[in-house]
Design an enzyme around this catalytic site. Structure first.
Site, PDB file in Angstrom:
ATOM      1  N   LYS A 171       0.837  -1.201   0.000  1.00  0.00           N
ATOM      2  CA  LYS A 171       0.000   0.000   0.000  1.00  0.00           C
ATOM      3  C   LYS A 171       0.872   1.252   0.000  1.00  0.00           C
ATOM      4  O   LYS A 171       0.595   2.218  -0.714  1.00  0.00           O
ATOM      5  CB  LYS A 171      -0.937  -0.001   1.222  1.00  0.00           C
ATOM      6  CG  LYS A 171      -2.085  -0.993   1.074  1.00  0.00           C
ATOM      7  CD  LYS A 171      -2.856  -1.244   2.365  1.00  0.00           C
ATOM      8  CE  LYS A 171      -3.866  -2.378   2.144  1.00  0.00           C
ATOM      9  NZ  LYS A 171      -4.535  -2.851   3.343  1.00  0.00           N
TER      10      LYS A 171
ATOM     11  N   GLN B  12      -5.250  -1.676   9.501  1.00  0.00           N
ATOM     12  CA  GLN B  12      -4.963  -2.970   8.869  1.00  0.00           C
ATOM     13  C   GLN B  12      -5.431  -4.121   9.765  1.00  0.00           C
ATOM     14  O   GLN B  12      -5.033  -4.227  10.921  1.00  0.00           O
ATOM     15  CB  GLN B  12      -3.450  -3.076   8.592  1.00  0.00           C
ATOM     16  CG  GLN B  12      -3.032  -4.349   7.876  1.00  0.00           C
ATOM     17  CD  GLN B  12      -3.546  -4.435   6.438  1.00  0.00           C
ATOM     18  OE1 GLN B  12      -3.727  -3.424   5.767  1.00  0.00           O
ATOM     19  NE2 GLN B  12      -3.806  -5.631   5.964  1.00  0.00           N
TER      20      GLN B  12
ATOM     21  N   ASP C 219     -11.826   2.510   4.086  1.00  0.00           N
ATOM     22  CA  ASP C 219     -12.076   1.068   3.971  1.00  0.00           C
ATOM     23  C   ASP C 219     -13.576   0.758   3.990  1.00  0.00           C
ATOM     24  O   ASP C 219     -13.966  -0.392   3.792  1.00  0.00           O
ATOM     25  CB  ASP C 219     -11.446   0.369   5.181  1.00  0.00           C
ATOM     26  CG  ASP C 219     -10.313  -0.553   4.785  1.00  0.00           C
ATOM     27  OD1 ASP C 219     -10.155  -0.793   3.586  1.00  0.00           O
ATOM     28  OD2 ASP C 219      -9.614  -1.026   5.693  1.00  0.00           O
TER      29      ASP C 219
HETATM   30  N1  GUN Z   1      -6.556  -6.967   5.800  1.00  0.00           N
HETATM   31  C1  GUN Z   1      -6.563  -7.655   4.639  1.00  0.00           C
HETATM   32  N2  GUN Z   1      -7.152  -6.919   3.669  1.00  0.00           N
HETATM   33  C2  GUN Z   1      -7.533  -5.758   4.234  1.00  0.00           C
HETATM   34  C3  GUN Z   1      -8.187  -4.592   3.749  1.00  0.00           C
HETATM   35  O1  GUN Z   1      -8.565  -4.471   2.582  1.00  0.00           O
HETATM   36  N3  GUN Z   1      -8.399  -3.609   4.660  1.00  0.00           N
HETATM   37  C4  GUN Z   1      -8.011  -3.732   5.948  1.00  0.00           C
HETATM   38  N4  GUN Z   1      -8.263  -2.731   6.771  1.00  0.00           N
HETATM   39  N5  GUN Z   1      -7.396  -4.782   6.434  1.00  0.00           N
HETATM   40  C5  GUN Z   1      -7.155  -5.793   5.574  1.00  0.00           C
END
Ligand code: GUN
Length: 294
Positions: A54, A98, A121
């Site tokens: 990311k 995350q 998200d």
């Molecule tokens: N963990 C795995 N994929 C994601 C995601 O798309 N967003 C978040 N916040 N955590 C994750």
């Protein structure tokens, strides 16, 4: 029939180029640099890789990003304190927590403290509710990415039977709500299957578009898929492999080579949904930045 491979990596690159161009215009015309704060707790190796990817993607398109890496034994109170200060910061238009968090931290409580306007998200109950009500603001990045993949490969879900396997708040549930919206790119008939579904194959076999987000390696086999279906595999599972230097390989929730024989199109793992998730996080971050000044 040999399925065509849906190139998530390529589509994600196309979206990242669009985002980059949009950010250049935003910087020039409005003096705005979108910012994303990532909250990472502990040392889960998969989460560390996702967060690194990311960061790289943000830098590539011109989003300013910082990862707040907290130790595994951080208290829930300290996490909420950090979220509260990020909510007030003018530098970060988006905040991503995350997941998964360590077991002593209550995900829902932390997410409830996010400013919904920064919840890129789409996990905050307010944003979840907006999606359920048919007026979405932030759509969780993976469902949003799956939708874009389908649209951009000419597989519009409208009028199709979409079967979703998995009911997580981050993928299955928002996907089922997204595809049942009465709007372009959705308008599908949706069936949501989950761990308590009896005879999963009965349902998956009826799918024109099958989206699998179960989190178990290769559980969907060719007998469970209709001839000509489009198959989207959200799963990323590590399985031991002594022939690989790193000792494992990545597989999806779908038995890729068998299902490729019956599907008309299928996503690979890796290189399918994963890159799309990151691309749509960038899209949401730019949207959050724009709405902060509009
Ligand atoms: N963990 C795995 N994929 C994601 C995601 O798309 N967003 C978040 N916040 N955590 C994750």
């Amino acid at each position: 029939m040999a399925a065509s491979i849906i190139n998530g990596k390529g589509i994600a690159q196309e979206i990242r180029s669009e985002v980059k161009a949009e950010i250049e215009i935003l910087k020039e015309s409005r003096g705005l640099t979108p910012g994303l704060a990532v909250v990472l707790i502990g040392n889960d190796p998969a989460s560390a890789i996702y967060v690194k990817n990311k960061e790289v993607a943000c830098e590539e398109v011109g989003i300013s990003t910082r990862t707040f890496h907290l130790p595994t034994d951080v208290s829930e109170e300290q996490v909420v304190e950090l979220i509260t200060s990020l909510n007030k910061s003018g530098l970060y238009h988006g905040i991503l927590t995350q997941l998964p968090f360590p077991p002593h931290i209550n995900d829902s409580n932390v997410i409830d403290h996010l400013d919904p306007a920064k919840d890129v998200d789409g996990l905050h109950p307010y944003n979840f509710g907006l999606l359920a009500a048919g007026t979405p603001r932030f759509i969780a990045a993976t469902p949003y990415g799956v939708q874009q993949m389908l649209i951009r490969t000419g597989n519009d879900p409208a009028g199709k039977h979409v079967v979703v396997c998995g009911r997580s708040n981050i993928v299955g549930k928002p996907l089922s709500m997204l595809f049942s919206q009465k709007q372009a790119g959705s308008n599908a008939t949706v069936t949501l299957c989950h761990s308590n579904t009896k005879d999963l194959g009965y349902f998956t076999k009826q799918a024109d578009i099958l989206v699998v987000a179960i989190g178990s390696p290769e559980v969907i086999n060719a007998d469970m898929v209709k001839e000509g279906a489009v198959v989207i595999d959200v799963g990323i599972n590590r399985i031991d492999d002594d022939n690989r230097k790193r000792g494992y390989r990545l597989v999806g929730d779908v038995a890729f080579s068998d299902v490729s024989e019956v599907a008309s199109a299928i996503t690979p793992v890796p290189g399918g949904v994963g890159p799309m998730t990151i691309a749509m996080l960038l899209v949401n971050t730019v949207a959050a930045a724009k709405s902060s000044i509009d």
